[in-house]
Design an enzyme around this catalytic site. Structure first.
Site, PDB file in Angstrom:
ATOM      1  N   HIS A 166       0.903  -1.127  -0.108  1.00 47.85           N
ATOM      2  CA  HIS A 166      -0.011   0.029  -0.079  1.00 47.85           C
ATOM      3  C   HIS A 166       1.022   1.067   0.154  1.00 47.85           C
ATOM      4  CE1 HIS A 166      -3.422   2.425   1.840  1.00 47.85           C
ATOM      5  NE2 HIS A 166      -2.420   3.304   2.190  1.00 47.85           N
ATOM      6  N   ASN A 264      -9.489   5.014   0.084  1.00 47.75           N
ATOM      7  CA  ASN A 264      -8.175   5.375   0.111  1.00 47.75           C
ATOM      8  C   ASN A 264      -7.409   4.051  -0.623  1.00 47.75           C
ATOM      9  OD1 ASN A 264      -5.867   6.583   0.575  1.00 47.75           O
ATOM     10  ND2 ASN A 264      -5.367   5.887   2.593  1.00 47.75           N
ATOM     11  N   ASP A 291     -10.383  -4.257  -2.940  1.00 49.75           N
ATOM     12  CA  ASP A 291     -10.218  -3.655  -1.664  1.00 49.75           C
ATOM     13  C   ASP A 291     -11.314  -3.669  -0.972  1.00 49.75           C
ATOM     14  OD1 ASP A 291      -8.868  -2.258   0.138  1.00 49.75           O
ATOM     15  OD2 ASP A 291      -8.634  -0.530  -0.651  1.00 49.75           O
ATOM     16  N   HIS A 295     -17.388  -1.615   6.391  1.00 46.92           N
ATOM     17  CA  HIS A 295     -17.423  -0.660   7.956  1.00 46.92           C
ATOM     18  C   HIS A 295     -18.736  -0.706   8.377  1.00 46.92           C
ATOM     19  CE1 HIS A 295     -13.422   0.881   7.729  1.00 46.92           C
ATOM     20  NE2 HIS A 295     -13.501   1.129   6.562  1.00 46.92           N
ATOM     21  N   PHE A 309     -12.708   5.510   6.001  1.00 46.84           N
ATOM     22  CA  PHE A 309     -12.222   5.190   4.603  1.00 46.84           C
ATOM     23  C   PHE A 309     -12.536   3.660   4.281  1.00 46.84           C
ATOM     24  CE2 PHE A 309      -8.766   8.469   5.086  1.00 46.84           C
ATOM     25  CZ  PHE A 309      -8.920   9.027   3.988  1.00 46.84           C
ATOM     26  N   GLY A 310     -12.955   3.549   3.006  1.00 44.83           N
ATOM     27  CA  GLY A 310     -13.362   1.980   2.711  1.00 44.83           C
ATOM     28  C   GLY A 310     -14.694   1.698   2.169  1.00 44.83           C
TER      29      GLY A 310
HETATM   30 ZN   LIG Z   1      -4.544  -0.230   0.802  1.00 49.06          ZN
END
Ligand SMILES: [Zn+2]
Length: 404
Positions: A166, A264, A291, A295, A309-310
């Site tokens: 990453h 991200n 990815d 959450h 993020f995500g």
């Molecule tokens: Zn990552």
């Protein structure tokens, strides 16, 4: 199980699979041309997911994550180590392996962390974990220290394992949370510059050339990253990379003030998106990885600035790629299979067993996160039209998903 009757099945480039599929389906004809009604694909493989256990079972579990993957046509996934405890020792990794053993309905391969606690300060016990991990990664953050990365690459090389990076330079982040572009400027948001990604890829590639370890870059999102990796491949550097479906079909002009648009790296500009498309077309980008990062609803309810993020992606990856990349003529179905099946399995040495999924390619529907088996519901594709519905997924000869 009663066999399903199917008139024409398109088998994606694996004749052994065709023989196996016929054990499950009463197939009248196998097509080799364009898929017509139903298509059978070899089990997809996602080298970048977050299943959140141990430590964050309120976001996703191995059980829910693997069921969601099966619904997306996946039979193999690699799970990132930002967990609690972080798999940075044999002992911590054992906790995760036990949960996988008990709960996974598909093949789940964990990564080991590169550094203890993914803090970038002390190297994790890579040797002790090597036999049970698909590679080493500190995903969620970049390894900031050059010497730490150099040492980790040397160790990974010795162990015959891959470093999966990453790439993110912390000191360039400056509190950003969406792309440092047009939308951020016009809506008063703090941006994440492209250099925070490509500068670390550039550093790592120099180290890879020096050391000669196997190296894979996570979720590339910028045009500069594509070009840097393209040039490195031309020099013969042992590098592969992935990008996500959202970076290929969305850009920052599509942002809305909702947490489901925050991930991200962030959605970048139109030029970045176009460069990524050229990257998958010319083979610079090897894999599509989701990815998948679930959450809780609460964590994603705080707008662009404050949400976690995500986003989730494992149940929409194929329908989105099929609808917006294959049906539009940007890539062929064979190319999509390279990106979803063959390249990741080859690079990460993840064997394809009796694994396949059956899809109704005519089914057209609006993406509704309430239908997801994942506990995470935040997706930028909510409400998008998509084509392709998974009817059945088989892993190791066992049915792991069947549509109602
Ligand atoms: Zn990552």
């Amino acid at each position: 199980m009663e066999k399903r009757n199917v008139n024409l099945v398109h088998i994606a480039s694996n004749s052994d699979l065709g023989v196996f599929v016929s054990n499950f389906l009463e197939v009248n004809a196998f097509g080799v041309s364009n898929p017509c009604e139903y298509a059978v694909f070899p089990g997809f493989c996602d080298v970048h997911v977050h299943f959140r256990e141990p430590g964050f079972s309120y976001k996703e579990t191995i059980v829910s994550g693997s069921k969601a993957s099966a619904r997306g046509g996946y039979t193999a996934v690699c799970t990132m180590p930002n967990l609690n405890p972080v798999p940075d020792s044999a002992e911590n990794l054992a906790q995760q392996l036990r949960l996988i053993e008990e709960g996974a309905c598909i093949h789940v391969y964990p990564y080991g962390a590169i550094t203890i606690g993914e803090k970038g300060e002390v190297m994790a016990d890579l040797s002790a974990m090597a036999a049970n991990v698909c590679g080493f990664s500190d995903d969620g953050r970049g390894v900031q220290n050059d010497d730490m990365m150099r040492t980790a690459m040397k160790k990974a090389k010795e162990l015959g394992k891959m470093i999966v990076a990453h790439c993110e330079v912390n000191e360039l982040l400056r509190g950003g949370y969406i792309h440092d572009g047009e939308y951020a400027a016009t809506h008063g948001h703090r941006g994440i510059c492209s250099e925070s990604e490509w500068a670390q890829i550039e550093r790592d590639l120099k180290l890879v050339e020096e050391i000669g370890c196997k190296y894979h870059v996570c979720h590339i999102s910028t045009k500069e990253s594509v070009e840097i990796i393209r040039q490195a491949k031309a020099r013969g550097v042992d590098v592969t990379c992935e990008t996500g479906p959202h970076y290929l079909v969305m850009d920052d002009s599509m942002l809305q003030e909702e947490g489901r648009f925050k991930m991200n790296p962030p959605l970048r500009s139109k030029e970045d998106r176009e460069a990524l498309i050229r990257g998958i077309q010319d083979g610079t980008i090897d894999c599509i990885a989701t990815d998948h990062a679930p959450h809780s609803a609460e964590e994603k309810s705080k707008g662009l600035e404050k949400s976690a993020f995500g986003v989730v992606g494992i149940e929409t990856a194929f329908p989105i790629c099929y609808t917006y990349l294959v049906k539009t003529g940007i890539i062929t179905m064979d190319k999509l299979m390279e990106l979803l099946v063959w390249n990741p399995r080859k690079r990460f040495d993840l064997p394809l067993g009796n694994d396949f999924s059956l899809w109704d390619l005519r089914a057209e529907y609006q993406i509704d996160p309430n239908e997801f088996l994942s506990m995470g519901k935040a997706t930028p594709f909510q409400g998008w039209m998509a084509q392709g519905k998974c009817l059945l997924t088989v892993c190791d000869g066992k049915i792991v998903y069947q549509a109602d």
